[in-house]
Design an enzyme around this catalytic site. Sequence first.
Site, PDB file in Angstrom:
ATOM      1  CB  CYS A  76      21.736  28.949  17.856  1.00 51.36           C
ATOM      2  SG  CYS A  76      21.843  28.490  19.602  1.00 51.36           S
ATOM      3  CB  CYS A  82      23.093  31.705  24.120  1.00 56.23           C
ATOM      4  SG  CYS A  82      24.806  31.198  24.338  1.00 56.23           S
ATOM      5  CB  CYS A  85      26.525  33.945  18.784  1.00 58.24           C
ATOM      6  SG  CYS A  85      27.451  32.399  18.606  1.00 58.24           S
ATOM      7  CB  CYS A 164      27.310  25.004  20.976  1.00 55.93           C
ATOM      8  SG  CYS A 164      27.738  26.703  20.539  1.00 55.93           S
ATOM      9  CD  GLN A 288      43.860  33.428  17.193  1.00 54.20           C
ATOM     10  OE1 GLN A 288      42.676  33.405  17.503  1.00 54.20           O
ATOM     11  NE2 GLN A 288      44.606  34.514  17.313  1.00 54.20           N
ATOM     12  CE1 TYR A 317      52.932  41.724  24.247  1.00 58.00           C
ATOM     13  CE2 TYR A 317      53.520  42.261  21.978  1.00 58.00           C
ATOM     14  CZ  TYR A 317      53.327  42.655  23.296  1.00 58.00           C
ATOM     15  OH  TYR A 317      53.521  43.968  23.647  1.00 58.00           O
ATOM     16  CD  GLU A 338      53.750  34.080  25.803  1.00 59.20           C
ATOM     17  OE1 GLU A 338      53.057  34.269  26.819  1.00 59.20           O
ATOM     18  OE2 GLU A 338      53.451  34.518  24.677  1.00 59.20           O
ATOM     19  CG  ASP A 383      49.149  37.628  17.857  1.00 58.23           C
ATOM     20  OD1 ASP A 383      48.150  38.323  18.138  1.00 58.23           O
ATOM     21  OD2 ASP A 383      49.064  36.441  17.487  1.00 58.23           O
ATOM     22  CB  CYS A 410      42.122  39.816  19.225  1.00 55.55           C
ATOM     23  SG  CYS A 410      42.784  40.218  20.854  1.00 55.55           S
TER      24      CYS A 410
END
EC number: 2.1.1.-
Length: 460
Positions: A76, A82, A85, A164, A288, A317, A338, A383, A410
């Site tokens: 990139c 940026c 990332c 991108c 996701q 979740y 949820e 999750d 995550c």
Amino acid sequence: MTKSTWHQGELIEVAIADLSDTGDGVGRFAERVVFVPDTVPGDRVLVRLLHVKPNYAHGKLHQLLEPSPHRIRPGCIVADKCGGCQWQHIDYEYQLIAKRHQVIQALQRIGGFAQPPVDPVLVTASSLGYRNKATYPLDVSATGQVQAGYYQKGSHHVVNLNQCPVQDPRLNPLLAQVKQDIQQRDWPIYDEKRHQGQIRHLGLRIGRRTGEILLTLVVKDGNLPGIEQQAQEWLQRYPQLVGVSLNRNPERTNAIFGRETRCIAGVPYLREIFAGLEFQVRPDTFFQVFTETAEALLQVIESQLNLQGHETLIDAYCGIGTLTLPLSKQVRQAIGLELQPEAVQQAIVNAQHNGINNVEFQVGAVEKLLPKMGIIPDVVLLDPPRKGCDRIVIESLLASKPARIVYVSCKVATLARDLKLLCTDGTYTIQRIQSADFFPQTSHVEVAAFLVLSQSGKDN
């Protein structure tokens, strides 16, 4: 230089030896730790100290003295500016090694697990062009040009993009065209400092398997003359674009989406094929961003659980049922919990659309619903968001003792914290830990931990 003479603004030479969980290179100088973005283990660098503390400092790469063998040329052109990332300058194979190391370190340091059974990182498709969703903040340049991109590292200055490399390439033409159309219509761009203007963000979302695209403008109050006409023009210009929506966010906030989303052209959702099922995905739905790797992780979960069809499964979740619905086909009963009512409504629609009738969904906080379930499920799937599980959820699981728990996370630090609680006194045993690269070119890693109720847990 002694420990007492290190000062903000000084230049120091550092050998980078590790990577932090936020993606910065880590080195040592004068017996203290130095964090340096844009570096790689093996780099020898000259660093400008920016924020100095007694035992550590944050610095900025001033000069690369000797490059690491793991350093590559980013794919990139704005990777050095940026903030989207952190790791485009790192060889992809080494990214995977670093992510597995990150998982092992957190489980050892926070969880207290001496030798956690962490498999190599799961990968699928290319490490570029994988994201099915892009949300770009908008700004105006000094010359009055509409800009959209990602924020510069450590700021709210927009790095302007027309494409991108980590986004699905089918989204790039819309990014450039929408900016041009906003410019021509002279719609005011939101100014977060003055809380004035209209357009805050441009959201683009694509079904990787169907090619259907949603376009969403996040606006302060929606006063955009001619927006319905422009939305119809976008639909006509791009056949793969199936819906245009406005999301209203009138608050002074860093949150991207507000509570009200209105479809102004086309349909309010795109269709995506996931695990052989068709899902309706709306502009503000959690789904996701790397479809293929998320599906591969689900396959690992299915293989590890080896469900026989008689089980009761609770998916805490559960969102729109992305994991609940595929797994429901392999159990007697599935129950999704949820907090967000809108997500539950979508989950119900997705279940009905796919002809799944052995699943039910409940609206509410997991920490309130789970202790009142009145059943002992065979499998619990967790999750949670990045903050991990509420302590009440952990206590409820330790009390009800489901035979198996799958914990998808995550954020490995909160996963390690919660696993330590679940494995206290040997109640649960970690069978396997599978990390997955849901976010190539960044330091983020997804992890699934598989727990089984131990014999001592059954006896107590």
